[in-house]
Motif scaffolding. Structure first.
Motif, PDB file in Angstrom:
ATOM      1  N   PHE A 177       2.561  -5.524  -1.266  1.00 39.28           N
ATOM      2  CA  PHE A 177       3.681  -4.788  -2.159  1.00 39.28           C
ATOM      3  C   PHE A 177       3.092  -3.692  -2.685  1.00 39.28           C
ATOM      4  CE2 PHE A 177       5.096  -3.811  -6.248  1.00 39.28           C
ATOM      5  CZ  PHE A 177       6.532  -3.299  -6.056  1.00 39.28           C
ATOM      6  N   VAL A 178       1.843  -3.780  -3.368  1.00 38.12           N
ATOM      7  CA  VAL A 178       1.094  -2.570  -3.755  1.00 38.12           C
ATOM      8  C   VAL A 178       1.006  -1.419  -2.916  1.00 38.12           C
ATOM      9  CG1 VAL A 178      -1.181  -1.738  -4.868  1.00 38.12           C
ATOM     10  CG2 VAL A 178       0.009  -3.632  -5.735  1.00 38.12           C
ATOM     11  N   ALA A 179       0.476  -1.739  -1.608  1.00 38.11           N
ATOM     12  CA  ALA A 179       0.429  -0.740  -0.507  1.00 38.11           C
ATOM     13  C   ALA A 179       1.528  -0.045  -0.101  1.00 38.11           C
ATOM     14  CB  ALA A 179      -0.615  -1.322   0.724  1.00 38.11           C
ATOM     15  N   TYR A 180       2.535  -0.894   0.096  1.00 40.53           N
ATOM     16  CA  TYR A 180       3.720  -0.310   0.526  1.00 40.53           C
ATOM     17  C   TYR A 180       4.540   0.417  -0.532  1.00 40.53           C
ATOM     18  CZ  TYR A 180       8.621   0.521   2.546  1.00 40.53           C
ATOM     19  OH  TYR A 180       9.583   1.257   2.627  1.00 40.53           O
ATOM     20  N   TYR A 181       4.563  -0.273  -1.741  1.00 37.84           N
ATOM     21  CA  TYR A 181       5.315   0.613  -2.718  1.00 37.84           C
ATOM     22  C   TYR A 181       4.616   1.975  -3.219  1.00 37.84           C
ATOM     23  CZ  TYR A 181       7.309   1.435  -7.494  1.00 37.84           C
ATOM     24  OH  TYR A 181       7.991   2.043  -8.444  1.00 37.84           O
ATOM     25  N   THR A 182       3.189   2.149  -3.302  1.00 38.79           N
ATOM     26  CA  THR A 182       2.629   3.135  -3.339  1.00 38.79           C
ATOM     27  C   THR A 182       2.693   4.198  -2.539  1.00 38.79           C
ATOM     28  OG1 THR A 182       0.441   2.455  -2.393  1.00 38.79           O
ATOM     29  CG2 THR A 182       0.876   2.195  -4.820  1.00 38.79           C
ATOM     30  N   ALA A 183       2.900   3.942  -1.232  1.00 39.82           N
ATOM     31  CA  ALA A 183       3.227   4.674   0.179  1.00 39.82           C
ATOM     32  C   ALA A 183       4.354   5.477  -0.187  1.00 39.82           C
ATOM     33  CB  ALA A 183       3.102   3.974   1.300  1.00 39.82           C
ATOM     34  N   ARG A 184       5.425   4.576  -0.610  1.00 39.63           N
ATOM     35  CA  ARG A 184       6.973   5.234  -0.862  1.00 39.63           C
ATOM     36  C   ARG A 184       6.815   6.030  -2.043  1.00 39.63           C
ATOM     37  NH1 ARG A 184      11.700   5.601   1.381  1.00 39.63           N
ATOM     38  NH2 ARG A 184      12.730   5.009  -0.942  1.00 39.63           N
ATOM     39  N   ARG A 185       6.159   5.971  -3.222  1.00 37.54           N
ATOM     40  CA  ARG A 185       5.899   6.862  -4.258  1.00 37.54           C
ATOM     41  C   ARG A 185       5.331   8.073  -3.594  1.00 37.54           C
ATOM     42  NH1 ARG A 185       3.688   4.295  -9.741  1.00 37.54           N
ATOM     43  NH2 ARG A 185       4.190   6.415 -10.139  1.00 37.54           N
TER      44      ARG A 185
END
Length: 475
Positions: free
Chosen positions: A201-209
């Motif tokens: 989750f952390v990796a994907y969400y930060t990529a989106r940000r």
């Protein structure tokens, strides 16, 4: 950027390798679809049918699957270390010593150690005031000509200056990363790989940000999209919510933390808010019209906007923690406002041409004291003041995030990352690379040697964005 073809079904080292790459993406700028592809591999055999279907919506657009790579950089600019200066000093002094050229403190220690033989020190580095004259050099036993002594003194001064510049640039990059990822880059590797669900989750969400801003009249998509939602829903009370809160400091995450952890996170955000506000104060141009925030000639708008992003992210996290601790009453004492980004004049003109106006948040910012003055105590600004300014601008102070955590928008639908050149969407990455190299949409003249190719590409319809000046798209 490497993408593996194994599906990690055998677990063990292959899954760990993918998690290590996902961890590396926190400090870089991977496209969300490429991260989704890695997440799909890391969670192979663990996903529900729905989870796999949703992740596939993003992963099928990844570079590995499409067979091409984006023209956009997969990293943020990194400060250049002092390796060149260290090499030159080593040759000049014939003095070899261990030094980390990427660490400002190590550079200063190296310079002090090498400079001992000519009685140079970081606190005595002024070329005009601190050099030894002939008699002082003779007394100190320095058997160098004036020219050779001056060369060495200047070189050590360059290392000291490089250490200072490097410290500033590293600080700016850290704040940039906090602005776009929260404290994601400060999560230890061991903690990250210990919780695969939270890590994904952390990796994907930060990529989106970290997706780039498009040159558009519409706002940005909510970074919390359907893929992020599926990944967060996998996390239960057994997962590492403190790690998740480092990148998503919102009520839905903070409710999983205790008051002690919320207070600790409040302190982290408060420190960043004050630090970034102080840097904004140092860069504020008094000639700027606060009611429009149009960039002025000579302004470093990139640095200002990056600092504003960091400040606003810290302020939002600070407000969320105050709310979670039932401490929003503190805003009656001091309520620093948001910081607005500087805007290009052509984008502002485009807004006006389309019948729009300046963002009403800008009117609130202009009506309140600068946040750095509020934070250092030189100006008063309370929640009552902010609420009054919001009402005048036609904004709800809570829903707009001025006096409470901003209301979360609807979960976004995943959309492939557009190929952008200075915020303009391009249909093909090869054309995007050419247009970027030619200087198109940069505000500068197109490079003469590429003008014909650029004209052909623009006439062929490679630009898929609406532009503010369609009759002069290459300017």
């Amino acid at each position: 950027m490497m993408f593996r073809t194994d599906k990690s079904g055998d677990g063990g080292s292959s899954r760990r390798e993918i998690l290590v790459e996902l961890y590396g993406s926190l400090d870089r700028r991977y496209r969300p679809e490429d991260v989704a592809d890695l997440v799909l591999q890391a969670l192979d055999g663990r996903l529900s049918r729905r989870g796999r279907v949703v992740l596939e919506r993003g992963a099928r657009h990844s570079s590995r699957r499409q067979g091409w790579f984006s023209s956009m950089s997969t990293d943020y600019a990194r400060p250049v270390g002092g390796a060149r200066q260290v090499a030159a000093t080593t040759r000049l002094f014939d003095h070899r010593r261990e030094v980390d050229p990427e660490d400002p403190e190590s550079l200063l220690e190296f310079a002090a150690a090498v400079g001992h033989e000519i009685q140079w020190a970081p606190e005595r580095a002024d070329f005009l005031a601190d050099r030894l004259n002939r008699d002082a050099r003779a007394t100190a036993g320095i058997e160098l000509s004036k020219r050779q002594y001056n060369r060495r003194f200047r070189m050590l001064g360059r290392i000291a200056a490089k250490a200072g510049t490097l410290r500033v640039e590293q600080d700016k990059r850290r704040l940039l990363m906090i602005g776009v990822t929260g404290f994601g880059t400060e999560i230890p590797l061991d903690r990250f790989i210990a919780d695969i669900d939270a890590a994904c989750f952390v990796a994907y969400y930060t990529a989106r940000r970290k997706t780039r801003r498009r040159f558009s009249l519409s706002g940005r998509d909510n970074p919390f999209d359907e893929i992020a939602q599926v990944l967060l829903e996998r996390c239960t009370d057994r997962n590492d919510w403190w790690m998740i809160a480092q990148v998503r400091t919102t009520p839905d995450v903070l409710r999983h933390l205790g008051d002690r952890e919320r207070g600790r996170l409040l302190g982290q955000w408060s420190a960043v808010m004050r630090h970034s506000a102080a840097l904004l104060a140092a860069r504020w141009n008094p000639a700027t019209d606060r009611t429009t925030m149009v960039v002025q000639s000579g302004d470093d708008s990139t640095t200002w906007n990056n600092l504003a992003v960091a400040y606003n992210a810290a302020r939002a996290g600070w407000l969320a923690c105050l709310a979670a601790l039932n401490a929003l009453d503190l805003l009656e004492v001091a309520c620093p406002g948001k910081a607005m980004r500087l805007m290009a004049a052509d984008l502002v003109a485009w807004h006006h041409a389309g019948g729009g106006d300046v963002d009403p948040n800008t009117a609130v910012w202009a009506a309140l004291p600068p946040p750095w003055d509020v934070l250092d105590g030189s100006a008063a600004c309370t929640r009552t003041d902010v609420e009054a300014a919001c009402r005048t601008a036609g904004l709800d102070p809570e829903k707009a995030g001025w006096t409470a955590p901003r209301v979360q928008g609807a979960v976004a639908v995943f959309r492939p990352t557009p190929e952008l050149v200075h915020g303009v969407s391009i249909a093909d990455p090869v054309w995007a690379a050419l247009l970027r190299r030619a200087g198109v949409f940069s505000g500068k003249q197109v490079k003469p040697g590429l003008a014909a190719d650029v004209a052909h590409g623009l006439a062929s319809g490679v630009v898929v964005s609406d532009l503010p000046a369609a009759d002069h798209p290459a300017q």
